[in-house]
Design an enzyme around this catalytic site. Sequence first.
Site, PDB file in Angstrom:
ATOM      1  N   SER A  61       0.823  -1.213   0.000  1.00 37.81           N
ATOM      2  CA  SER A  61       0.000   0.000   0.000  1.00 37.81           C
ATOM      3  C   SER A  61       0.854   1.258   0.000  1.00 37.81           C
ATOM      4  O   SER A  61       2.038   1.239   0.342  1.00 37.81           O
ATOM      5  CB  SER A  61      -0.899   0.020   1.237  1.00 37.81           C
ATOM      6  OG  SER A  61      -1.533  -1.219   1.403  1.00 37.81           O
TER       7      SER A  61
HETATM    8  N1  SAH Z   1      -0.665  -5.012   4.094  1.00 36.78           N
HETATM    9  C1  SAH Z   1       0.136  -5.316   2.930  1.00 36.78           C
HETATM   10  C2  SAH Z   1      -0.572  -5.033   1.606  1.00 36.78           C
HETATM   11  C3  SAH Z   1      -1.763  -5.857   1.417  1.00 36.78           C
HETATM   12  S1  SAH Z   1      -2.225  -6.210  -0.244  1.00 36.78           S
HETATM   13  C4  SAH Z   1       1.489  -4.647   2.974  1.00 36.78           C
HETATM   14  O1  SAH Z   1       1.771  -3.929   3.943  1.00 36.78           O
HETATM   15  O2  SAH Z   1       2.283  -4.873   2.056  1.00 36.78           O
HETATM   16  C5  SAH Z   1      -3.585  -7.257   0.165  1.00 36.78           C
HETATM   17  C6  SAH Z   1      -3.203  -8.644   0.587  1.00 36.78           C
HETATM   18  O3  SAH Z   1      -4.395  -9.294   1.009  1.00 36.78           O
HETATM   19  C7  SAH Z   1      -2.633  -9.493  -0.531  1.00 36.78           C
HETATM   20  O4  SAH Z   1      -1.352  -9.937  -0.195  1.00 36.78           O
HETATM   21  C8  SAH Z   1      -3.623 -10.642  -0.667  1.00 36.78           C
HETATM   22  O5  SAH Z   1      -3.000 -11.888  -0.953  1.00 36.78           O
HETATM   23  C9  SAH Z   1      -4.272 -10.655   0.702  1.00 36.78           C
HETATM   24  N2  SAH Z   1      -5.595 -11.283   0.757  1.00 36.78           N
HETATM   25  C10 SAH Z   1      -6.646 -11.163  -0.090  1.00 36.78           C
HETATM   26  N3  SAH Z   1      -7.682 -11.909   0.324  1.00 36.78           N
HETATM   27  C11 SAH Z   1      -7.281 -12.530   1.475  1.00 36.78           C
HETATM   28  C12 SAH Z   1      -7.899 -13.445   2.385  1.00 36.78           C
HETATM   29  N4  SAH Z   1      -9.155 -13.899   2.217  1.00 36.78           N
HETATM   30  N5  SAH Z   1      -7.196 -13.853   3.454  1.00 36.78           N
HETATM   31  C13 SAH Z   1      -5.917 -13.438   3.650  1.00 36.78           C
HETATM   32  N6  SAH Z   1      -5.282 -12.584   2.827  1.00 36.78           N
HETATM   33  C14 SAH Z   1      -5.946 -12.128   1.759  1.00 36.78           C
END
Ligand code: SAH
Length: 213
Positions: A61
Site C-alpha cells: 500500500s
Molecule cells: N498489508 C500489505 C498489503 C496488502 S495487499 C502490505 O503492507 O504490504 C492485500 C493482501 O491481502 C494481498 O497480499 C492478498 O494476498 C491478501 N488477501 C486477499 N484476500 C485474502 C484473504 N481472504 N485472506 C488473507 N489474505 C488475503
Amino acid sequence: MTDLAERKMRFLYSLRSKGVTDARVLTAMEKIDRGDFVKGLFAERAYEDMPLPIACGQTISQPSVVALMTQALDVSPRDKVLEIGTGSGYQAAILSQLARRVYTVDRHRRLVREAEAVFQRLGLTNITAIAADGSHGLPDQAPFDRILVTAAAEDAPGPLLAQLREGGIMVLPVGQSDTVQSLIKVTRSPTGYEYDELRPVRFVPLVEGLGQE
Ligand code: SAH
C-alpha cells in the site's frame, strides 16, 4: 545529506502533510524502512508515496494510507492486533512497533514466507505470520483488541466482527467494486458496533480460500 537520507526526510514530511499527526505512528514510520519490503526494480521508489507491485500480483500500500490506517486504529502498547493481508509485511512491521503482539494472515503462502524472512532479518519477534483465508479471522487467538484489514470486502466479515474484543477497533476498506471503496472504522461497544466512514481508498479485493501457487 546523502540522497537516501534526503528521500527519507521528504517521505516523513509528506506523511505529515497528508494528516499523519500521531507521534508514535510517525516514529514507527521513521524506524521501519519501506525499502526492506520492496524488491527488485521498484526498490528505488520505496520512499515515494505510491502503491508498488509485490509478488503474487499484489501491492504494497501507499505509505500515507498505511500511516493513516494505523493512526485510525489507535493501537496501545498492550494490544493484540490481527492484520488480514500480510502482503509485503510492511504494515505488520509498522504495527509491531506499536502493539504487544501482531498476528498477520495472507492467503498466499509465498508472501507469508517472504515476509517472515524480513521480520526475522529485522529482529521483529512479536509478529506471527500465518497462511490462511483471513476472512475467517484467527479463532484460536481471538479476541483481538484491534483488527486491520488491508484487502477490500463488500462488507465487514462476520467472523472478524465476532473476534473483536468489546471496546476494540477494526479498520477496513469496504466496497462493491475495486474502484469505489471506503475506509471504515468499526468500534465494538457493549451494546453493538458503531461505524464511521473515514475516506475513499482503493485496495485489492479480499478473496476467499488459499492462493494457488
Ligand atoms: N498489508 C500489505 C498489503 C496488502 S495487499 C502490505 O503492507 O504490504 C492485500 C493482501 O491481502 C494481498 O497480499 C492478498 O494476498 C491478501 N488477501 C486477499 N484476500 C485474502 C484473504 N481472504 N485472506 C488473507 N489474505 C488475503
